[in-house]
Structures are given as C-alpha cells and as structure tokens.
Design an enzyme around this catalytic site. Structure first.
Site, PDB file in Angstrom:
ATOM      1  N   HIS A  84       0.854  -1.187   0.000  1.00 28.74           N
ATOM      2  CA  HIS A  84       0.000   0.000   0.000  1.00 28.74           C
ATOM      3  C   HIS A  84       0.887   1.232   0.000  1.00 28.74           C
ATOM      4  CE1 HIS A  84      -3.520   2.478   0.789  1.00 28.74           C
ATOM      5  NE2 HIS A  84      -2.839   3.107   1.731  1.00 28.74           N
ATOM      6  N   ASP A 163     -14.986   1.962   7.686  1.00 27.68           N
ATOM      7  CA  ASP A 163     -13.992   2.893   7.147  1.00 27.68           C
ATOM      8  C   ASP A 163     -14.595   3.774   6.065  1.00 27.68           C
ATOM      9  OD1 ASP A 163     -11.301   3.989   6.724  1.00 27.68           O
ATOM     10  OD2 ASP A 163     -11.545   3.077   4.760  1.00 27.68           O
ATOM     11  N   ARG A 170     -14.955  12.117   7.836  1.00 29.11           N
ATOM     12  CA  ARG A 170     -13.716  12.842   8.158  1.00 29.11           C
ATOM     13  C   ARG A 170     -13.393  13.844   7.055  1.00 29.11           C
ATOM     14  NH1 ARG A 170      -9.622   8.369   8.340  1.00 29.11           N
ATOM     15  NH2 ARG A 170      -8.116  10.037   8.671  1.00 29.11           N
ATOM     16  N   SER A 185      -7.737   3.645   9.384  1.00 29.74           N
ATOM     17  CA  SER A 185      -8.359   3.608   8.066  1.00 29.74           C
ATOM     18  C   SER A 185      -7.575   2.710   7.116  1.00 29.74           C
ATOM     19  CB  SER A 185      -8.437   5.036   7.511  1.00 29.74           C
ATOM     20  OG  SER A 185      -8.908   5.024   6.193  1.00 29.74           O
ATOM     21  N   LYS A 189      -8.802  -1.546   6.202  1.00 29.64           N
ATOM     22  CA  LYS A 189      -9.056  -1.930   4.812  1.00 29.64           C
ATOM     23  C   LYS A 189      -8.089  -3.001   4.355  1.00 29.64           C
ATOM     24  CE  LYS A 189      -8.583   2.033   2.977  1.00 29.64           C
ATOM     25  NZ  LYS A 189      -8.727   3.443   2.592  1.00 29.64           N
TER      26      LYS A 189
END
Lengths: 436, 436
Positions: A84, A163, A170, A185, A189
């Site tokens: 990620h 999320d 947010r 978050s 995920k």
C-alpha cells in the site's frame, strides 16, 4: 444499549482513554446506523484534538476491520503479501510491482483507490486501459487472484464498511490528518483483504500528504505498532516524494511508463522502488532470505517478460484491451501539448511535487470535485529532475491536454514548482529509511 | 458561498480565531439548513476544546441573535428589564419577582424554559395552574406585556432560531458546558426578547450547573462583556445554590410557595432573592437610585397585594384558573407522602442540592427524557436547611408523589444529600457577589 454515545463523546472530549468495549460499541453503532453522523463527527474532532493512544488505535482498527467481512483466501495456497502507498505524484509502482511479485509465486491481493487531492489513484490509471473493470465482486476478486496470481480492484462494499462511512465523514469535517485515524483507516481496509503481511510505501516530502520525515516516521511507527497488535507483519519503507516518480504524471502516460518497466526498461527511480518494495514483499513471503536477493528476483521477472505476461493476463481477465498493452502507441493521446521552459541556467535543486500533481489535475488528469470526469490521456511529462542541468529555454516538462481551460494555471504551477540553483545539488535519496 | 464550512472547521480545529464574517456565514448557513449537523457538531467540539475569544463570543451571540426576528417593544413606553436564571433547584424566583417589578411600572418581557436535568423550569411550574397557556405568539406576548405589565411564555419559534438548533445539537454531542457557547445561547435569546437591560441570576454550587464560584465568576464576566459589546446593560448576581431555594421543590408546590410570597409571606431566602434581583432591575430601569431602595419598593409591592394582583391578572389573561391562586388548597395534591428522617443528631452542614433536584424527578416532578410527562403535584418539601439543628428520627424532607416507581431512589438521594455535623456551620450566604 451497553453505553451511551454521549458518554463516549464526553470521555474523549475530557481526554480519557476509551476501552475496547466502548470503541466496539461506537463503531458498530455507527456502521449499523444507530449512531448519527453528528455524534460521530463531534467524537472525531475530540479524537483529533485529544488523540488516541496506541491501545485505542488498535481497538479502533480492530473494530473497523470487523465492521464487515474479511476476505477468506484460505483456498489460495501461497504466501499472500499486499503493498500500500500513502499516495504520491507519478506513483505507478503497483502496476509493475504486483505482476512481478506474482511471477515470483507470491499472491498479491490489492485493493486500490481513486486519485485524492493532488495524488493519483491506481484505479484511475487502470481505467485508461479501455474496458478494464476495477469493480470486482468478492468472488471475482478471489478468482482473478487465483488465476493471475495478483488482482487489483476497487474496495468492495463488504470490506471494512465502517472505514467508508468514517472516511466520508472525516473528509468533510476536517478530521483526516490524524495519525491514529489514518492508521485505523489504512489497516482496517488492508487487513480485511486477507493478506498475511503488508509492505507500506510511506511517502514523505512535497508530493506526499506527510510533508516532513518526522511525520512519516510517526505514521510508520503507528502503522507497525498497530499491525503488530493485530498479529500482522508490516514493514514501512519511507520513500522520498520530493520529486515525481519517473517521468510520467497522468493516467495513460503512467500506464505506458509502467509497461516500459514490465519490458525491462523504464526510469531508474521507478525500477528501483519497484525492486525495493518487491524485495521486501518477497522477504515477507519467505521466498528469499534478504531484501537484496528479492530485488534481484524482481529485476529478473521484469527482464524475462514473466511480469509482463502476468500483467497481460490480468488485463485480459478484467476485460481490458490487451492490444494497447502490446502496442502502447494505440493508447489515446491528448490532442495538444505545451512545453514549459526554464527561465534560468543551472541545476534543478528542488521540485514542489504537489504543484506538479495539481498541474496535472488542471489539464484534466484528476478531479477537483467528486463529479469531475478524468481525461485519461491528459498529464505531464517530466523532462528535468533534481540534479539535472538545464539551460534557459530548455523544456522542464510538457503538458498533454485536450481541454485548455486550466492550462494557464497548470503552466504557472509547473514554472513555480521548479527551483533552479547554480550548484549541483546533493544526490536525490529515493528511500529515507525502513521501519518495522 | 463566501466561505467553505470545511475551512471554518479546520480554522477552529487549528486554534485560529474566527472573523465576524466567518461566524455569520456559518451560523446563517446552519440556520438555513445549508450546513449539515455533522459539520456543525465537529466545529462545536473544536470550539469546546480550543475556545472562542471575547470577540468571537460576541460575533457568535450577534449572529445567533440576528438569525431570527427581534421583538419590537417600541409600543411599550416603559423601561423594559428582563431577568434570567442559569437554573437551580426550588428556583421559583421569577413567579413573584416579575409581577412585583411590573407593579413598580417596569415592563418585564420574560421567556422561560422547561426543566433541564436536575433543574426546574418556569414553564413547567406555570402549567401546574390548570389552563395556563405558555405558548403565546409574538403578538400575544406583546399584548399580555402591555396589559399586565409582565409576561411569561415559552420561546417563540421566530426568536433566535439558531440557538434552538445549536442547543439541540450541543445537548447530544457533549458540547454544552462551554462558557462562550453558554453565553451566546443565553444572550441571543434574551436580547431577542427586546429588553433594554437584563439582570442575571448566575447560580453557583451543588444545585447549579456551575458548581464552583470560579466557574460562575467566569461565566458572569463572559456574559457582562458580551452584553456590553452588544450595547446592553447586564448585571450578574452570583447566588448560592448550595441548598434548595425556599422549602418547596416541585411544580405546584413551588407555585403555592410563590403565592405565599405574593401575599407578603414565604421563606426568607426566597423573599430576599426576589427583593435583591428586583432591586437591581428597578435600578437598571432608573426607577430607583439604589438597589437598597429598589428592595424596599419590591417588598412594599409584595406586602400591599399589588404584585399578587398582577399575578392574578397574568393567570387570567393566559387562560389559567385563578381560583387555585385565590385558594391554593384547590391545587391538586399528590396522593401519598413519605418523610425522610435524619439518622443523626446535629446540624445540617451541607445539602447536595443536585441530588434533591434529582430526587424530585424520581417522584415525577421532572423529566429524565424529553418524552416523560410531569406530575405537577409531585415534589419535595424541605424541612431542614443548612444550619438547622436536627435530631435522630426527625424529618429532613417529605416526598410527595402519586407514582412510587422511583421512590426508593428518591429516598436514598435525599438521605445521601444531607450532611449532618456536630458543629453549627457558618451562616449560609445567599449572594456571593455582583458583577457588572
């Protein structure tokens, strides 16, 4: 109800730490729709200002992770490693990385996002391949992963629904930039995707959301600590987003550059970051003993064409036009281009990379509002990077566009983004450090 | 839009001070429904934690004041002075005060509230008079004020609508107890009622929302400073809510005690506070030169029956049954009563007054939720107050009730509320200080 939402809000308002049960109650209630947005946003602001400690961050991540289903990848008998990125400019790393790692026998279940602010998104890039479907069901996701060895798709509705709701809230209540909330978050995920371990490309610098190395370090520590509590191995590579990655910024331009990498070419920094991240992923998977060994293995898969083969298989399997991959001249090209010239002699000493990303949006490569459509062929080609010598009148970058409405703003941004110095600057350091 | 709500939220989140225009935009947008609850609650929490300075408090009050209409009392050719209490236990002061001040030739336009938490509400008390209508239109409000010289009614929908929306949101998001938000809420409502000046009974102690004298002082300073910026004279009397006012807590019980005052009798502390607050109101109005002179004038109106006459006129004019006023034996009485006895010999050294208020709710005199119905005849009679000597087995207080479901809790609360010491305590000081 076990607790009252009001008491949870005032506890955090008054700086008290939440218990696991309190956080579970609050997140479950919000996911089910029992607790309204206006109570959650007050709580988010209290979290933002008073902070969540390590345990609370872990409880929150865990509650968000368990707000939906967790992908069951037990039928895939391979190590499963995900990667990620926290988001950057010209960050097309996943496109060559995932097929190369898959070619080494490691499954890569990857859900990606859209462009956000000045940063690009893998889904938008993939969609510049005509027909490519990024909206897979859970079942299709697992099937493609099985057949191809990796898969890239948008987040399904069933993974970490808390999320999705929290992030949307947010985004409009000024509570995005908090390490604990960011950690929860990202991890909720990612872990819901069923990977055994995760390599995180934590971007730092002018083209990242974290502008400072200290900020990136704090995020990396928060991520690794929380992942450890959740029993997942996670390594953070803090990489330098102080200039665009590679030479292409924009959707089809970046896919074309990625295909060059998959053919054994491509810009050095892109190839380096692909092999570094890939080396860590292979080490996580137990396929190699050292990151260095992993880097060589990735490099081999790029040179041998095995990674490209996986990529073509994936495009085909997700409905994309493989003819554009096989002949990148067949990608739609933008109708017009304008080069931005240097107004000085010297060396490129710095590049405000966020401005380059924003310039790409101004010519159509991204969105300012959720409703904006993306022009896949629009973008920026970077000719000069940090340390390059440049002469007055020489092109720094070229803008590719179909719609000229944002052109002036884009040119000005690029002009301003480049700083030209008289001295050759220190060499650009691609990776700052590795944490975890 | 002139601003983005998001930027207003992040400004306060980051501790920046708002401009008048920003606050006007935000409050107007919320009142009109353009800005959703979830953005406003995040902003409220940021205000709660990062504070609003004097100017911001003034801007907020002004914006809330101008969110609706402001009562036009120009047709009333008298000085107009209002009184407001921050809420207490047994606080029936308004019921005798307003008619007494009106009898001195000063108009008193008073909108009141319902019970909130452990504190009673004037509207609930008035409704224990059968038929009394507290829901007047703006037009009726002005008419009654003209005819009777004072008026008591619920807040109309057109005055300070921003306060109604904000208060409801603060109530469920843990953002009530902030001096600036409290100041803006109180003053926007009060000034919208069109009075020239206001005398504020700021309660302090165990039966007040502000438990400490320091807190009450800070609120008083915030109120007087903000009122001054708005061009209104405001005086705060910080009064001691360390024991219930008078001997009655509960709706019809308190009305009966008020009628005793209006007949020239009643408990000393109630009469004292009525004359002190009234003295300040008359001084504001320019009717007397000193508070002391005002106190005497109020005392005269209570003794002469002129204040009672006004009260009866008001009851009649607002549809209430004057026969219960003329003969208080005709009020409905609760079916049962239970006395709570002292378990020690000594002197009453302190009374947890919030607990007394809560005990009254447990026997039906108030609401725990908005949906609860009030039993007008239920309540507590206080036999022993601070400094009184008491013997084992002697009654401290008597509970009046029809429904016994909360009786055990009420008895325990009263038992616990009383502290009995061996030494006679220092005299109870009814008023701590006067500010403004």
């Amino acid at each position: 109800m076990q607790f009252r939402p009001y008491d949870i809000i005032t506890a955090k308002r008054d700086g008290r730490a939440h218990t696991r049960d309190e956080i579970m109650f609050f997140i479950d209630g919000y996911t089910r729709g029992d607790i309204p947005d206006y109570q959650v946003s007050a709580w988010l602001m209290a979290c933002f200002l008073n902070g969540l400690n390590e345990d609370e961050t872990y409880f929150l991540t865990d509650a968000m992770l368990h707000s939906g289903s967790i992908l069951d990848l037990k039928t895939i008998h391979k190590p499963k490693v995900d990667k990620h990125s926290t988001g950057g400019v010209g960050d097309k790393i996943s496109l060559a990385l995932a097929p190369a790692v898959a070619a080494c026998g490691v499954a890569v279940p990857m859900t990606s996002g859209r462009g956000l602010g000045f940063s690009g998104g893998t889904l938008d890039k993939l969609e510049s391949i005509p027909g490519f479907n990024v909206n897979l069901s859970e079942h299709e996701f697992v099937q493609v992963l099985k057949e191809v060895g990796y898969v890239m798709s948008g987040q399904t509705q069933t993974l970490a629904p808390a999320d999705r709701k929290l992030y949307a809230l947010r985004d409009v209540t000024g509570t995005v930039e908090n390490l604990s909330l960011i950690t929860a978050s990202i991890l909720s995920k990612k872990i819901a995707e069923g990977a055994d371990s995760i390599v995180m490309d934590v971007k730092s610098g002018s083209g990242a959301f974290m502008k400072t190395l200290d900020g990136s370090r704090s995020l990396s520590h928060s991520l690794t600590q929380t992942a450890e509590k959740l029993g997942k191995k996670l390594t953070c590579i803090i990489s330098n987003m102080g200039q665009p990655l590679g030479r292409a910024v924009g959707n089809s331009l970046e896919v074309i550059e990625s295909i060059e990498c998959l053919r054994g070419g491509g810009p050095d920094d892109v190839v380096d970051l692909v092999t570094i991240l890939g080396g860590h992923m292979l080490k996580h998977a137990g396929v190699v003993e050292s990151v260095e060994g992993g880097r060589e293995m990735i490099q081999d898969k790029l040179r041998s064409g095995e990674a490209l083969e996986r990529f073509i298989h994936s495009v085909q399997r997700q409905g994309g036009a493989i003819e554009v991959v096989e002949d990148t001249e067949r990608f739609d090209r933008a109708g017009s281009e304008v080069s931005v010239a240097s107004q000085e002699n010297g060396y490129v000493s710095s590049i405000n990379t966020e401005d380059i990303g924003t310039a790409a949006i101004f010519v159509g490569a991204g969105r300012f509002t959720k409703e904006d459509a993306i022009d896949p062929s629009a973008g920026v080609n970077i000719h000069k990077k940090i340390g390059d010598s440049v002469e007055t009148g020489e092109a720094l970058a070229t803008l590719h566009f179909n719609n000229r409405s944002g052109l002036e703003r884009a040119i000005a941004l690029i002009q301003d983004a480049y700083e030209i110095g008289k001295q050759e600057p220190a060499a650009f350091q691609l990776v700052h450090e590795v944490i975890g």
